[in-house]
Design a protein around this motif. Structure first.
Motif, mmCIF file in Angstrom:
data_model
loop_
_atom_site.group_PDB
_atom_site.id
_atom_site.type_symbol
_atom_site.label_atom_id
_atom_site.label_comp_id
_atom_site.label_asym_id
_atom_site.label_seq_id
_atom_site.Cartn_x
_atom_site.Cartn_y
_atom_site.Cartn_z
ATOM 1 N N GLU A 125 -14.906 -32.563 -12.550
ATOM 2 C CA GLU A 125 -14.605 -31.760 -13.738
ATOM 3 C C GLU A 125 -13.128 -31.834 -14.124
ATOM 4 N N THR A 126 -12.257 -31.743 -13.131
ATOM 5 C CA THR A 126 -10.826 -31.687 -13.444
ATOM 6 C C THR A 126 -10.133 -33.039 -13.349
ATOM 7 N N LYS A 127 -10.674 -33.934 -12.498
ATOM 8 C CA LYS A 127 -10.089 -35.272 -12.330
ATOM 9 C C LYS A 127 -8.587 -35.198 -12.042
ATOM 10 N N TYR A 187 -8.643 -41.715 -10.001
ATOM 11 C CA TYR A 187 -9.343 -41.971 -8.741
ATOM 12 C C TYR A 187 -10.832 -41.656 -8.825
ATOM 13 N N ASN A 188 -11.181 -40.543 -9.453
ATOM 14 C CA ASN A 188 -12.592 -40.178 -9.534
ATOM 15 C C ASN A 188 -13.387 -41.238 -10.282
ATOM 16 N N SER A 189 -12.854 -41.716 -11.397
ATOM 17 C CA SER A 189 -13.572 -42.701 -12.204
ATOM 18 C C SER A 189 -13.677 -44.048 -11.508
ATOM 19 N N VAL A 214 -5.142 -31.159 -14.993
ATOM 20 C CA VAL A 214 -6.143 -31.418 -16.025
ATOM 21 C C VAL A 214 -5.539 -32.057 -17.278
ATOM 22 N N GLN A 215 -4.237 -31.850 -17.494
ATOM 23 C CA GLN A 215 -3.573 -32.514 -18.616
ATOM 24 C C GLN A 215 -3.116 -33.923 -18.244
ATOM 25 N N ASP A 216 -2.690 -34.091 -17.006
ATOM 26 C CA ASP A 216 -2.196 -35.382 -16.502
ATOM 27 C C ASP A 216 -3.139 -35.821 -15.385
ATOM 28 N N GLN A 217 -4.251 -36.430 -15.760
ATOM 29 C CA GLN A 217 -5.319 -36.727 -14.818
ATOM 30 C C GLN A 217 -5.080 -38.053 -14.093
ATOM 31 N N SER A 218 -5.581 -38.108 -12.856
ATOM 32 C CA SER A 218 -5.577 -39.371 -12.125
ATOM 33 C C SER A 218 -6.831 -40.151 -12.488
#
Length: 331
Positions: A216-218, A153-155, A147-151
């Motif tokens: 939510e977490t990405k 991919y979802n977006s 959650v701090q270092d998000q990817s």
């Protein structure tokens, strides 16, 4: 270990650049990529190396890595701990992938078997777990996010439940839906959603992959190498006559499909087409389909007549090199 990891990363980057910007399917081609093996004069533009020179450098780096990396302290018997590190298993797996592209089928099969027969990784009968579980039993190597270092991919592939077509960068083509409709028992169909109740009308008749949910977490992982790919490499490299069907059926069984028999194929080519179908079912949205089509010579017939099998080198890179880097013909 650190030096071995560096060799591995350099090899992987060179390979990904080669299959993106070079004629990776033709060992005699002049259209490789500029190899950067040192930093003695970083401002000196470098032209393209040949494809053979590129592959030789990639294989040399991976073999050098094999003498340096290890499986120490990451042997877990399930792959879950191992997959967080660059290990001998990962380097063997990358070599299997590279040899397959080189059409060195003997070495491709041998490297794939090394990973499969290690017993460290196992196929799951619930492929959805691969994409909802960190470091699953199928993962040979994956990049983890949180959650701090998000990817991103979802977006790029899902965004949110009520997303519009303009919100999603990468959609699942309608043809993939038709493909899975012809395979009603294939559990991997669940990895793509074409349901009109779940997709805005602007997205239809296309759909969205479910491999990178987690709105939510990405924190979706990057699935760099999975054991399923090793079964596919072995199946393709060994061919029908060499026992590759056993590897193909192992994967099919875990994905809810019946075994195939040699009598199902009139020709070796028909068998290889079946392997490519399994690669499409298994590896969609994981960065393989375009390169697979390029190496088997089917980009124009499947994607479009005007579509090149090689990406263009960005114009600013060609310009910055003073023309030393040669653009791919047709761009």
């Amino acid at each position: 270990d650190v030096k071995g990891e560096a060799y591995t990363i350099r090899a992987m980057v060179h390979f990904d650049l080669l299959r993106t910007f070079g004629e990776h399917w033709d060992m005699s081609s002049e259209f490789g990529i500029p190899l950067v093996m040192d930093a003695t004069d970083p401002l000196q533009p470098r032209g393209r190396n040949t494809v053979q020179e590129c592959y030789e450098a990639i294989v040399d780096d991976l073999n050098a890595a094999l003498d340096l990396v290890s499986n120490d302290d990451v042997e877990s018997g399930s792959g879950s701990k191992t997959a967080a590190y660059i290990t001998v298993y990962f380097v063997d797996g990358l070599l299997a992938r590279v040899y397959l592209y080189m059409k060195d089928f003997e070495n491709a099969a041998a490297m794939a078997d090394e990973v499969i027969l290690s017993g460290t990784f196992s196929l799951t009968n619930n492929p959805a777990l691969i994409y909802t579980t960190k470091l699953s039993s199928e993962s040979i190597f994956e990049l983890q996010f949180n959650v701090q270092d998000q990817s991103q991919y979802n977006s790029l592939t899902y965004v949110r439940g009520d997303a519009l077509r303009v919100d999603v960068s990468f959609l699942a083509n309608e043809d993939l839906n038709l493909f899975f409709e012809s395979r009603p028992d294939d559990l991997r169909a669940q990895s793509v959603d074409f349901n009109p109740d779940n997709n805005d009308g602007s997205i239809q008749p296309d759909g969205r992959t479910q491999k990178y949910r987690g709105e939510e977490t990405k924190d979706n992982s990057a699935y760099v190498l999975r054991i399923a790919e090793m079964y596919l490499v072995a199946a393709e490299a060994k061919g029908l006559a060499g026992g590759g069907l056993d590897n193909l059926n192992m994967l099919r069984e875990s994905r809810g499909l019946n075994d195939l028999v040699s009598e199902d194929f009139d020709t070796p080519q028909a068998y290889q087409e079946a392997v490519q179908d399994e690669r499409r079912a298994e590896l969609n949205f994981e960065g393989h389909r375009y390169f697979d089509l390029a190496r088997i010579g089917k980009v124009s017939s499947i994607v479009g007549e005007d579509v090149q099998p090689v990406f263009p080198i960005p114009a600013n890179q060609v310009s910055a090199s003073g023309g030393t880097i040669e653009q791919y013909p047709g761009y």
